[in-house]
Design a protein around this motif. Structure first.
Motif, PDB file in Angstrom:
ATOM      1  N   ILE A 240       0.828  -0.997   0.027  1.00  0.00           N
ATOM      2  CA  ILE A 240       0.198   0.122   0.092  1.00  0.00           C
ATOM      3  C   ILE A 240       0.839   1.348   0.000  1.00  0.00           C
ATOM      4  CG2 ILE A 240      -1.899   1.288   1.057  1.00  0.00           C
ATOM      5  CD1 ILE A 240      -2.703  -1.538   0.092  1.00  0.00           C
ATOM      6  N   SER A 242      -0.163   4.306  -1.568  1.00  0.00           N
ATOM      7  CA  SER A 242      -0.919   5.425  -1.834  1.00  0.00           C
ATOM      8  C   SER A 242      -2.251   5.098  -1.517  1.00  0.00           C
ATOM      9  CB  SER A 242      -0.595   6.075  -3.156  1.00  0.00           C
ATOM     10  OG  SER A 242      -1.370   5.167  -4.273  1.00  0.00           O
ATOM     11  N   ALA A 243      -3.182   6.334  -1.517  1.00  0.00           N
ATOM     12  CA  ALA A 243      -4.594   6.050  -1.539  1.00  0.00           C
ATOM     13  C   ALA A 243      -5.154   5.316  -2.722  1.00  0.00           C
ATOM     14  CB  ALA A 243      -5.322   7.294  -1.222  1.00  0.00           C
ATOM     15  N   ALA A 246      -4.474   1.631  -2.233  1.00  0.00           N
ATOM     16  CA  ALA A 246      -5.290   1.031  -1.185  1.00  0.00           C
ATOM     17  C   ALA A 246      -6.618   0.956  -1.912  1.00  0.00           C
ATOM     18  CB  ALA A 246      -5.406   2.168  -0.281  1.00  0.00           C
ATOM     19  N   ILE A 260      -1.174   1.395   7.940  1.00  0.00           N
ATOM     20  CA  ILE A 260      -0.620   2.768   7.055  1.00  0.00           C
ATOM     21  C   ILE A 260       0.734   3.158   7.978  1.00  0.00           C
ATOM     22  CG2 ILE A 260      -1.149   5.164   6.874  1.00  0.00           C
ATOM     23  CD1 ILE A 260      -4.081   4.408   7.245  1.00  0.00           C
ATOM     24  N   VAL A 265       4.092   5.755   2.449  1.00  0.00           N
ATOM     25  CA  VAL A 265       3.042   6.394   1.623  1.00  0.00           C
ATOM     26  C   VAL A 265       3.241   7.882   1.287  1.00  0.00           C
ATOM     27  CG1 VAL A 265       1.261   4.845   2.399  1.00  0.00           C
ATOM     28  CG2 VAL A 265       1.571   7.088   3.138  1.00  0.00           C
ATOM     29  N   GLU A 270      -0.948  11.950   3.029  1.00  0.00           N
ATOM     30  CA  GLU A 270      -1.382  10.821   2.065  1.00  0.00           C
ATOM     31  C   GLU A 270      -1.716   9.522   3.148  1.00  0.00           C
ATOM     32  OE1 GLU A 270      -1.890  11.060  -0.754  1.00  0.00           O
ATOM     33  OE2 GLU A 270      -2.130   8.927  -1.587  1.00  0.00           O
ATOM     34  N   ILE A 274      -5.586   7.688   3.143  1.00  0.00           N
ATOM     35  CA  ILE A 274      -5.638   6.232   2.982  1.00  0.00           C
ATOM     36  C   ILE A 274      -6.555   5.970   4.067  1.00  0.00           C
ATOM     37  CG2 ILE A 274      -4.239   4.129   3.311  1.00  0.00           C
ATOM     38  CD1 ILE A 274      -1.861   5.396   2.110  1.00  0.00           C
ATOM     39  N   CYS A 278      -9.994   4.019   3.318  1.00  0.00           N
ATOM     40  CA  CYS A 278     -10.407   2.703   3.775  1.00  0.00           C
ATOM     41  C   CYS A 278     -11.538   2.695   4.872  1.00  0.00           C
ATOM     42  CB  CYS A 278      -9.252   2.361   4.649  1.00  0.00           C
ATOM     43  SG  CYS A 278      -7.704   1.641   3.891  1.00  0.00           S
TER      44      CYS A 278
END
Ligand SMILES: CSCC[C@@H](NC(=O)CCC(=O)O)C(=O)O
Ligand SMILES: [Mg+2]
Length: 366
Positions: A240, A242-243, A246, A260, A265, A270, A274, A278
Motif C-alpha cells: 500500500i 498511496s490512497a 489502497a 498505514i 506512502v 497521504e 488512505i 479505507c
C-alpha cells in the motif's frame, strides 16, 4: 512561509536487542532526521528508510541524495505543508524521502500556527491503545518470555514476525501459554508465495486478528487469491503506497485490513487520505511502525488517534527499542500512549540526547 534551508542529520540508535524479521536482523537503527528552517519557525521530519533497501527500494543514502539534489531545491519560494507533495510530484517515487520533507515543513507550519499534528490530521482521541512487534527468536521459550514481558507491560496487542519455518508453532505456543483473549497477529514481510496458501491456512484455528503482507508487495491479485483459501483477514503493508493503491487493493479483494505507514506512502497527509479511503470502504486501518525515534513516534501516535484506526498500531513506547530516545520518552500508560497536544509534533529533540546519536549533519541552503 518560506524555507531558508533544511538540515540533514544522520543518526544511529543502538537497539536494546536484535530485531529479526524475514528480511534480516537489525542491531542499530540508522536513520535521517530533517530540520526544516523557515522564516517563521523550525520543523522536524523523520525519514524511515533503512540503511539498506531490504524493506523497500529506498535506503538512507539514496534518500539523502534525492533530498539534496532534487527535493529540497524544489521547495524554494512560498511553501506550506499541503503544497509540498504537489511541488515534488514531478519527481517519481522516493516516498520516504518526500514524506520526511513534508513532515518537517508541516511541523514548522503547525508550530507557527499553534496547531497540533493530531488536530490537523483529525484525531478524535487523546490516547491510543498500543501494540508491540516481536521479532523472530532463536527459540520458542525465548519468544514466550518476550511476549510475557510485553503483556506484563500492558501492551494491547502482540504482533509476531514470521517466516517459513517459524510460523505455526510459535503462534500455537503463544496461544497455548497466554490464551485466546490476547489480541494476536503475524507479519510475514512478503516471505511467502501463493503456493504456501494451504500452509498459511494452518494459522486459521488460532483466531489471529490478521496476517500482514504474506506475499510480495507486487502480488495484489495473488493476495486476493490467498484470501479465498485463508480465513484469517489479510492486511497489507508494503503493497500500500498511496490512497490509489489502497483503493485498488480493496476493490480487488486483496486486503481486509491496512497497515498505514506514513513514510511508506509519502507522508502524513497521504496517510490521512488512505485512512479516509479505507474508512469509506469499511476497511480497518492501524498505524504501522519503522522503529521511529520520538519524532516519528509523536506523529504516528497522532495518526493512530484518527477514528478509522480501530486496531492497536505498532506505536510502542520509546523503550521498546531504545535505552534512550532523542525526545522525552513515550511511556506506556495502561497499554496506551497519550497523543501529544503541543503545536506541531508536540515534541522536540533533547539536544544532548540528539548529539549523542548524531553521526553527521549537512545543511542544504535554499
Ligand atoms: C524497520 S523495518 C520494520 C518494518 C515492520 N515494522 C514493525 O514490525 C514494527 C516496528 C516498530 O515497532 O516500529 C513492518 O513490516 O511492519
Ligand atoms: Mg509489516
Amino acid at each position: 512561509m518560506k524555507l531558508t534551508g533544511v538540515e540533514l542529520r544522520w543518526i544511529e540508535m543502538p537497539l536494546k536487542s536484535p530485531f529479526r524479521t524475514s528480511f534480516g536482523t537489525q542491531n542499530v537503527r540508522q536513520l535521517l532526521l530533517l530540520r526544516a528552517v523557515t522564516d517563521e519557525s523550525e520543523g522536524w521530519g523523520e525519514c524511515v528508510a533503512m540503511a539498506d533497501p531490504v524493506y523497500s527500494s529506498e535506503y538512507l543514502e539514496g534518500c539523502a541524495d534525492v533530498l539534496r539534489r532534487f527535493l529540497v531545491p524544489a521547495l524554494s519560494g512560498p511553501i506550506d505543508g499541503v503544497s509540498v507533495a504537489p511541488r515534488l510530484a514531478r519527481f517519481r517515487g522516493h516516498r520516504m524521502a518526500k514524506g520526511a520533507l513534508e513532515m518537517a515543513v508541516l511541523d514548522a507550519e503547525l508550530r507557527a500556527r499553534g496547531v497540533s499534528f493530531g488536530r490537523e490530521l483529525g484525531a478524535t482521541r487523546d490516547r491510543v491503545p498500543c501494540g508491540v512487534s516481536v521479532g523472530i527468536m532463536d527459540s520458542t521459550p525465548e519468544l514466550l518470555d518476550a511476549v510475557g514481558a510485553y503483556l506484563d507491560e500492558g501492551y494491547a496487542r502482540i504482533k509476531l514476525k514470521i517466516e517459513p519455518g517459524w510460523d505455526v508453532e510459535p503462534v500455537r505456543a503463544v496461544r497455548e501459554r497466554f490464551g485466546s483473549d490476547v489480541l494476536l497477529q503475524v507479519d510475514a514481510n512478503t516471505a511467502y508465495t501463493l503456493g504456501d496458501a494451504r500452509h498459511l491456512a494452518r494459522l486459521d484455528p488460532f483466531d489471529l486478528l490478521l496476517i500482514e503482507q504474506p506475499l510480495d508487495e507486487e502480488e495484489i491479485l495473488a493476495h486476493a487469491e490467498l484470501a479465498k483459501v485463508v480465513r484469517t483477514p489479510i492486511c497489507l503493508d508494503e503493497s500500500i503506497t498511496s490512497a490509489k493503491s489502497a483503493a485498488d487493493a480493496i476493490k480487488l479483494g486483496a486486503c481486509q485490513i491496512v497497515n498505514i505507514k506514513p513514510g511508506r506512502v509519502g507522508g502524513y497527509l497521504e496517510a490521512r487520505r488512505i485512512h479516509d479511503v479505507c474508512a469509506a470502504h469499511g476497511i480497518a486501518v492501524w498505524c504501522g511502525g519503522m522503529l521511529e525515534t520520538g519524532i516519528g513516534r509523536a506523529a504516528n501516535v497522532a495518526l493512530a488517534a484518527l477514528p478509522g484506526c480501530t486496531l492497536p498500531g505498532d506505536t510502542s513506547a520509546s523503550d521498546r527499542y531504545y535505552q534512550m530516545d532523542i525526545t522525552e520518552p513515550f511511556v506506556l500508560d495502561d497499554g496506551h500512549l497519550a497523543v501529544p497536544t503541543g503545536p506541531g509534533l508536540g515534541v522536540t529533540p533533547l539536544p544532548d540526547a540528539l548529539d549523542a546519536v548524531t553521526v553527521k549533519t549537512e545543511w542544504l541552503p535554499l
